[in-house]
Design an enzyme around this catalytic site. Sequence first.
Site: not given
Length: 340
Positions: A76, A145, A99-100, A102, A74, A105, A45
Amino acid sequence: MATPVMNQTTDAAASATRTVTLGKSLNLGLRAAMEADPKVLVMGEDVGKLGGVFRITDGLQKDFGEHRVLDTPLAESGIVGTAVGLAIRGFRPVCEIQFDGFIFPAFDQIVSQVSKLHYRSQGKIKLPMVIRVPFGGGIGAVEHHSESPESYFAHTAGLKVVSCSNAVDAYWMIQQAIRCDDPVLFFEPKRRYYEKGELDVDATPDPLFSSRVLRSGTAATLVTYGPMVKTCVESAAAAAEEGTELEVIDLRTLSPLDLAPVFESVRRTGHLVVVSEAPGEASISSEIAARVQQECFYSLEAPVLRVTGFDTPYPPSKLEEDFLPDLDRVLDAVDRSLGW
């Protein structure tokens, strides 16, 4: 007068060394890997035109084109799933999870597909792919985040898990991870992105899956990785001012763990403090404590102590300084260990 050959060599060596941030080192490492192998792709992304939210991929799309640096939706699970197909077809995709928090998913894709396909195919399928994950706190971010999810993946057979802690390792380790034929989770300590180091691009790097003694000491051993490496080095420097010499070991790799230097150190010092930003329960720090007590039981002069994040959801940014391990908490654990 002609310039002496010795000076020419010195000048050449100096030109190969420069001061760069950890983030810039990652950028340079990605660039070197893409130049060396046209099958290396970068995807995620905002990694293309924007260059990533931390600018780690800045300039790569401009130089290598949209067919090799891909801005994705967007999604993952879609990013990782697409990378699996690309890896099967002979590419070496490098996915960025923005970010960690994220990454979850894509959790099913990673633990059910990425980690299993080599075994499931009896070795016929290789998955040379890297999943980059900016992780940890310290940047004043909102929910999802500032997570430290590395233990989930280190527990999963079939995945390699590594974490750089400085600019030099960032440059070399990302290239080594990309060359690896196994899938690698590459955890980057986001609050260290802007810290600088002296990078020599002509140096010979350490092997990827190995730990390193950063500072020698005799009183106690500090073992850590990622964002806590700097904290432990600073703690050892503070302890030295009071006459206590601490040995500091950067694990660098979390799966497979290279604990031989840790065992050797603990057999000399008799004291171990494990430091990690992640919560302590069922974690990397738990595994290290268990393994050291199995291997070094008769050398230990005190129980293995751990300094970790708390076993709670990551707090709002105004409270994160109380959540994150710091120099005082590390040195308090050292004092407790030495006073046992």
